[in-house]
Design an enzyme around this catalytic site. Structure first.
Site, short mmCIF file in Angstrom:
data_model
loop_
_atom_site.label_atom_id
_atom_site.label_comp_id
_atom_site.label_asym_id
_atom_site.label_seq_id
_atom_site.Cartn_x
_atom_site.Cartn_y
_atom_site.Cartn_z
N SER A 196 0.83 -1.22 0.00
CA SER A 196 0.00 0.00 0.00
C SER A 196 0.86 1.26 0.00
O SER A 196 0.60 2.19 -0.78
CB SER A 196 -0.98 0.01 1.18
OG SER A 196 -0.30 -0.15 2.40
N ASP A 217 -1.73 -8.54 11.88
CA ASP A 217 -3.09 -9.00 11.57
C ASP A 217 -3.52 -10.21 12.40
O ASP A 217 -4.71 -10.50 12.49
CB ASP A 217 -3.20 -9.34 10.08
CG ASP A 217 -2.90 -8.13 9.21
OD1 ASP A 217 -3.43 -7.06 9.52
OD2 ASP A 217 -2.14 -8.26 8.24
N HIS A 259 6.07 -12.57 7.20
CA HIS A 259 6.23 -11.17 6.79
C HIS A 259 7.32 -11.05 5.73
O HIS A 259 8.27 -11.84 5.73
CB HIS A 259 6.59 -10.28 8.00
CG HIS A 259 6.33 -8.84 7.75
ND1 HIS A 259 7.27 -7.99 7.22
CD2 HIS A 259 5.20 -8.09 7.93
CE1 HIS A 259 6.74 -6.79 7.09
NE2 HIS A 259 5.49 -6.81 7.52
N HIS A 297 -1.82 -8.83 2.04
CA HIS A 297 -1.49 -7.55 2.71
C HIS A 297 -2.61 -7.25 3.72
O HIS A 297 -2.86 -8.03 4.63
CB HIS A 297 -1.30 -6.48 1.63
CG HIS A 297 -0.76 -5.17 2.10
ND1 HIS A 297 -0.04 -5.01 3.27
CD2 HIS A 297 -0.83 -3.91 1.55
CE1 HIS A 297 0.31 -3.73 3.41
NE2 HIS A 297 -0.16 -3.05 2.39
N ARG A 299 3.79 -4.82 16.69
CA ARG A 299 2.38 -4.39 16.61
C ARG A 299 1.47 -5.50 17.14
O ARG A 299 0.39 -5.25 17.65
CB ARG A 299 2.01 -4.05 15.15
CG ARG A 299 2.85 -2.92 14.56
CD ARG A 299 2.58 -2.73 13.08
NE ARG A 299 2.93 -3.92 12.31
CZ ARG A 299 2.71 -4.07 11.01
NH1 ARG A 299 2.12 -3.10 10.33
NH2 ARG A 299 3.06 -5.17 10.38
#
Ligand SMILES: CC(C)(COP(=O)(O)OP(=O)(O)OC[C@H]1O[C@@H](n2cnc3c(N)ncnc32)[C@H](O)[C@@H]1OP(=O)(O)O)[C@@H](O)C(=O)NCCC(=O)NCCS
Length: 473
Positions: free
Chosen positions: A277, A408, A353, A307, A362
């Site tokens: 992105s 995620d 990743h 993604h 995160r």
């Protein structure tokens, strides 16, 4: 029907002002008034010349320094490990994770202003940090919150463009459509048409990026309420910050959800420049497409399952585990389910990743949020169990470079716990957050005069020929 529409707000404002100006002029008037004394803008204006000089010197002194070799693997392997982009707002270390202008996530949690002492960082504070490289004061952040609230005005035709799509359209399709419709008011496009000097490009880019960041939560909330609720969106609350207001317009007013949304938006905002992105936004903007066009393109990349869509996939996958095996799944049953997923040719969503080689910080900070606010949630416990079960299996596969969980893997169960259960919507939340990182960098792209992006591509035949030639030397 929504009961908050920009038209109403602006009409009221116009009649209050007793002006005869058009709706568009009113928006412009608000923006000029609020931007005139915006400290963030003047700080940027001060910073830009010194950063331009810095880049000029870097180019002049070190322009020919080599940063590595390009291998065939890199060319056919999605450019992994190939340094090829300038991205000022953040930098990703494979082991340590993301640093926003040099600050790790725990450091941001410590130093960025919060809504209450010890609370999660305010995303506006991060926006300030990304743009200026400086940690703002609470007063500066409050002024920026106010500015963003003022700009959270969405023209009626944006809702109409979304309404033209069937309700079954994926929320990301509806979101990109909304962002494209917002583009109609692009300051950059208008300034370009009027022949703006290139040294001033950053100014309308700043206006567009700030407005875009302010507008996307309202557009996103409209889509959520349209698809999953009653279609009504609450008015932006003048007493709330950006993250809390986003939660509010979505329809969630539990203070814990406000905190969650502040954390969520902050950690999803930026992840250096090479991810799909961010890179897409930067690439499209390099053609001098305005921030709306560039961000809409970025969102289309975010909508891919490898993604941003992975956050949707994770919750759906976790729920499929529960459907098939039940909530009290044993470690053995979970292992079997993971293998079953892999054997059916699918990835385990939320793990792996392109750059990271350790657990994503995160993920860790979301886990800490869960431990603090919802330790007994059954799906959180399942996510914790997956943390033990999945990495050894992915390692056993022998080809996965990073078996650890990413951002995620965790976000869905947090949202689900507080009632935001609609997994198909999750990537829109990610998209709203990304407006902060991409929007900030686009301002710097134009301020630094970064050129059109145009890497060289090759055919297989030309690659073979190049390799044969190299081998014969
Ligand atoms: C993120 C991702 C796309 C990175 O891809 P990458 O950089 O190519 O990763 P790797 O170099 O480790 O991939 C090597 C192989 O391992 C596989 N792999 C990587 N992560 C995997 C996972 N979570 N489950 C199963 N297989 C995986 C890849 O598909 C690839 O297989 P192939 O050679 O048969 O094509 C990948 O890890 C993935 O698909 N993860 C799941 C989706 C996800 O969570 N995305 C969000 C990322 S923030």
């Amino acid at each position: 029907m929504v009961f908050f529409r920009s038209v109403t707000a602006l009409s009221k404002l116009r009649s209050r002002l007793g002006q005869q100006s058009s709706l568009r002029d009113s928006v412009r008037w608000i923006q000029t008034q609020s931007s005139t004394d915006l400290e963030l803008r003047s700080q940027l204006a001060e910073l830009i010349p010194e950063q331009q000089e810095r880049l000029k010197k870097l180019k002049a002194d070190y322009g020919k320094v080599q940063l590595g070799n390009i291998t065939v693997d890199m060319v056919i392997g999605g450019m992994r490990g190939m340094t090829g982009l300038l991205w000022e707002t953040s930098l990703l270390d494979p082991d340590e994770g993301i640093r926003f202008r040099g600050l790790s996530i725990p450091e941001c949690q410590k130093v960025l202003p919060a809504a209450k002492p010890g609370g999660e960082p305010l995303p506006e504070g991060l926006l300030w940090l990304l743009l200026t490289g400086k940690v703002p004061s609470k007063e500066q952040v409050d002024a920026l919150s106010k500015e963003l609230r003022t700009r959270a005005v969405v023209p009626d035709y944006v809702y109409k463009a979304i309404d033209a799509l069937p309700i079954t359209a994926h929320p990301m399709t509806q979101f990109t459509t909304g962002v494209m419709a917002l583009q109609v008011e692009s300051e950059f496009q208008k300034a370009y048409e009027k022949g703006i000097h290139k040294s001033k490009y950053w100014e309308p880019t700043f206006e567009d990026s700030l407005s875009l960041i302010a507008q996307v939560p309202v557009v996103a909330a409209y889509i959520y309420r349209r698809i999953f609720k009653d279609g009504k969106v609450k008015q932006i609350d003048d007493s709330l910050d950006y993250g809390a207001n986003f939660s509010h317009v979505l329809g969630f007013d539990d203070p814990k959800v406000h905190e969650l949304m502040r954390l969520y938006v902050t950690i999803h905002s930026d992840h250096e420049g090479g991810n799909v992105s961010a890179h897409t936004g930067h690439l499209v903007a390099s053609a001098l497409s305005d921030p709306y066009l560039s961000f809409a393109a970025a969102l289309n990349g975010l909508a891919g399952p490898l993604h941003g869509l992975a956050n949707q996939e994770v919750l759906l996958w976790i729920k499929s585990v529960v459907d098939e095996v039940g909530e009290n799944v044993t470690t053995e049953q979970l292992k079997d389910y993971v293998w079953q997923t892999l054997k059916s040719g699918k990835v385990v969503p939320g793990f792996g990743h392109g750059v990271l080689r350790k657990t994503d910080p995160r993920y860790t900070c979301q886990r800490e949020f869960a431990l603090k606010h919802m330790p007994d949630d059954p799906l959180f416990q399942l996510v914790s169990k997956l943390y033990e079960v999945v990495p050894p299996i992915l390692t056993e596969l022998g080809k996965v470079k990073n078996p650890w969980p990413n951002v995620d893997a965790h976000s869905g169960v947090l949202l689900n716990h507080f009632g935001l259960t609609e997994a198909r919507y999750f990537t829109v939340l990610f998209g709203v957050s990304r407006s902060i990182g991409i929007g900030s960098q686009l301002i710097w792209d134009r301020a630094l005069g970064l050129p059109l992006e145009r890497p060289k591509s090759v055919t297989m035949e030309s690659l073979e020929n190049l390799c044969k030639k190299a081998a014969s030397y």
